[in-house]
Write a protein that holds these residues in place. Structure first.
Motif, PDB file in Angstrom:
ATOM      1  N   UNK A 133       0.820  -1.200   0.000  1.00 57.19           N
ATOM      2  CA  UNK A 133       0.000   0.000   0.000  1.00 57.19           C
ATOM      3  C   UNK A 133       0.861   1.262   0.000  1.00 57.19           C
ATOM      4  N   UNK A 134       0.309   2.403  -0.438  1.00 55.60           N
ATOM      5  CA  UNK A 134       1.104   3.632  -0.555  1.00 55.60           C
ATOM      6  C   UNK A 134       1.821   4.039   0.731  1.00 55.60           C
ATOM      7  N   UNK A 135       1.193   3.827   1.889  1.00 58.28           N
ATOM      8  CA  UNK A 135       1.817   4.254   3.142  1.00 58.28           C
ATOM      9  C   UNK A 135       2.675   3.159   3.774  1.00 58.28           C
ATOM     10  N   UNK A 136       2.610   1.937   3.255  1.00 62.85           N
ATOM     11  CA  UNK A 136       3.379   0.833   3.818  1.00 62.85           C
ATOM     12  C   UNK A 136       3.062   0.695   5.317  1.00 62.85           C
ATOM     13  N   UNK A 137       3.793  -0.126   6.048  1.00 59.82           N
ATOM     14  CA  UNK A 137       3.603  -0.288   7.487  1.00 59.82           C
ATOM     15  C   UNK A 137       4.950  -0.600   8.128  1.00 59.82           C
ATOM     16  N   UNK A 138       5.052  -0.319   9.412  1.00 60.76           N
ATOM     17  CA  UNK A 138       6.213  -0.760  10.170  1.00 60.76           C
ATOM     18  C   UNK A 138       5.818  -1.980  10.992  1.00 60.76           C
ATOM     19  N   UNK A 139       6.763  -2.552  11.733  1.00 59.66           N
ATOM     20  CA  UNK A 139       6.515  -3.799  12.456  1.00 59.66           C
ATOM     21  C   UNK A 139       5.430  -3.643  13.518  1.00 59.66           C
ATOM     22  N   UNK A 140       5.413  -2.518  14.220  1.00 61.99           N
ATOM     23  CA  UNK A 140       4.390  -2.315  15.257  1.00 61.99           C
ATOM     24  C   UNK A 140       3.000  -2.251  14.640  1.00 61.99           C
TER      25      UNK A 140
ATOM     26  N   UNK B 255      14.363   9.665   0.553  1.00 60.72           N
ATOM     27  CA  UNK B 255      14.443   8.399   1.279  1.00 60.72           C
ATOM     28  C   UNK B 255      14.483   8.647   2.788  1.00 60.72           C
ATOM     29  N   UNK B 256      15.105   9.743   3.222  1.00 58.40           N
ATOM     30  CA  UNK B 256      15.117  10.087   4.649  1.00 58.40           C
ATOM     31  C   UNK B 256      13.709  10.382   5.140  1.00 58.40           C
ATOM     32  N   UNK B 257      12.952  11.137   4.349  1.00 62.95           N
ATOM     33  CA  UNK B 257      11.574  11.475   4.726  1.00 62.95           C
ATOM     34  C   UNK B 257      10.719  10.220   4.785  1.00 62.95           C
ATOM     35  N   UNK B 258      10.859   9.322   3.795  1.00 55.90           N
ATOM     36  CA  UNK B 258      10.050   8.097   3.759  1.00 55.90           C
ATOM     37  C   UNK B 258      10.373   7.192   4.945  1.00 55.90           C
ATOM     38  N   UNK B 259      11.649   6.990   5.225  1.00 56.44           N
ATOM     39  CA  UNK B 259      12.040   6.133   6.344  1.00 56.44           C
ATOM     40  C   UNK B 259      11.629   6.767   7.673  1.00 56.44           C
ATOM     41  N   UNK B 260      11.778   8.081   7.788  1.00 52.45           N
ATOM     42  CA  UNK B 260      11.393   8.762   9.024  1.00 52.45           C
ATOM     43  C   UNK B 260       9.894   8.702   9.265  1.00 52.45           C
ATOM     44  N   UNK B 261       9.105   8.911   8.217  1.00 53.88           N
ATOM     45  CA  UNK B 261       7.650   8.897   8.372  1.00 53.88           C
ATOM     46  C   UNK B 261       7.135   7.507   8.718  1.00 53.88           C
ATOM     47  N   UNK B 262       7.697   6.487   8.074  1.00 54.55           N
ATOM     48  CA  UNK B 262       7.182   5.127   8.240  1.00 54.55           C
ATOM     49  C   UNK B 262       7.809   4.395   9.401  1.00 54.55           C
ATOM     50  N   UNK B 263       9.132   4.536   9.563  1.00 58.71           N
ATOM     51  CA  UNK B 263       9.857   3.721  10.539  1.00 58.71           C
ATOM     52  C   UNK B 263      10.518   4.537  11.652  1.00 58.71           C
TER      53      UNK B 263
END
Length: 309
Positions: free
Chosen positions: A93-100, A232-240
């Motif tokens: 999905x567009x927003x993906x998910x983290x483990x939690x 990539x910093x923004x994507x990783x920061x927002x998601x993870x």
């Protein structure tokens, strides 16, 4: 897509795959698109054994038995297959998910969710590892988690990256590859990593000699590539909420996997790649951490003891 729409879409998906048996037809079709093939002798016919939780297929020729999840990222997992399907759907999905978030969504423990996430990234990395950039190829340095300070010294969280891309005729970026670089050979954070290994490993040999190398600053800067570090910093920061250097390359591969594909069909693409990717175990994922801790302990033991004043 709003959070409500995303939740409704996920619930609709879950209603299609309520139990493991709902997954078997699609799993079979994607694993053997041309019909069953024995993994040992490639015979096209098999007996179906249904006494197991997941059906076994016994080759009629050599009698080798194989399951639907053998040779996939799901092999050896005790997590029900429909939970894997749900995890793959959420990762597409567009927003993906983290483990939690995944743990809460598919009702598994955090450790199980963490392992599933990394196994899916392993499949993405395996798929991206075969990519070679071709045509007009541009390469630039950039920085993950760049700090807006005038210092020449590296901040702990800053990591040097090299990003390459095939450029289309209209100037837009085609497929991209992002690789984490070592800080050790760099004089300071304005020094450029050696691009030769990147070009040798990730650019088609026929196009390597014409690769265009630019910096992340200066008059020749390619903004699309240089600013990829911010993306990539923004994507990783927002998601993870940020990632350290140990697993960073896996997340960079995940970012590239998404970037290089049509998001409308991403679920089937990711499911197919997970089916055709070998599994990775928890010890294999964590052994690098043990090695890192051992190295630090050895280094610490070699340093002279400090006296308290």
């Amino acid at each position: 897509m709003s959070l409500k729409e995303a939740a409704e879409k996920f619930q609709k998906f879950c209603s299609m795959f309520k139990v493991e048996a709902d997954c078997f037809p699609l799993l079979f079709e994607l694993k053997w698109p041309d019909g069953f093939r024995c993994p040992r002798c490639h015979h096209p016919h098999a007996y179906r054994i249904t006494t197991r939780r997941i059906p076994l297929y016994e080759c009629r020729s050599c009698h080798t038995q194989t399951s639907l999840i053998a040779g996939t990222v799901m092999e050896g997992s005790r997590t029900p297959i429909h939970r894997w399907f749900q995890a793959i759907f959420l990762h597409a999905q567009p927003r993906c998910v983290n483990a939690r978030q995944l743990s809460e969504a598919i009702h598994v423990t955090y450790k199980t969710a963490w392992l599933i996430c990394h196994k899916l990234r392993h499949a993405m990395t395996s798929k991206e590892s075969n990519r070679l950039l071709s045509g007009v190829v541009r390469v630039s340095d950039t920085i993950y988690c760049k700090r807006l300070t005038p210092s020449f010294d590296w901040h702990t969280q800053e990591q040097p990256l090299l990003v390459g891309a095939s450029e289309a005729d209209d100037g837009t970026l085609g497929p991209i590859i992002i690789k984490l670089q070592s800080k050790i050979p760099l004089k300071d954070k304005y020094d450029c990593p050696d691009t030769a290994p990147f070009i040798r490993n990730h650019v088609n040999p026929n196009d390597a000699k014409n690769a265009i190398i630019t910096r992340r600053y200066g008059p020749t800067m390619n903004k699309k590539l240089a600013w990829m570090g911010y993306d990539v910093t923004w994507w990783i920061g927002r998601t993870f909420l940020g990632i350290g250097p140990k697993h960073l390359q896996a997340y960079l591969d995940q970012f590239c996997y998404y970037y290089n594909r049509n998001r409308s069909s991403l679920y089937i693409q990711l499911l197919t790649d997970c089916i055709h990717s070998s599994r990775i175990t928890y010890p294999e994922l964590t052994k690098s951490a043990s090695r890192l801790r051992s190295t630090r302990l050895i280094r610490a033991s070699r340093q002279p003891s400090q006296q308290l004043g």
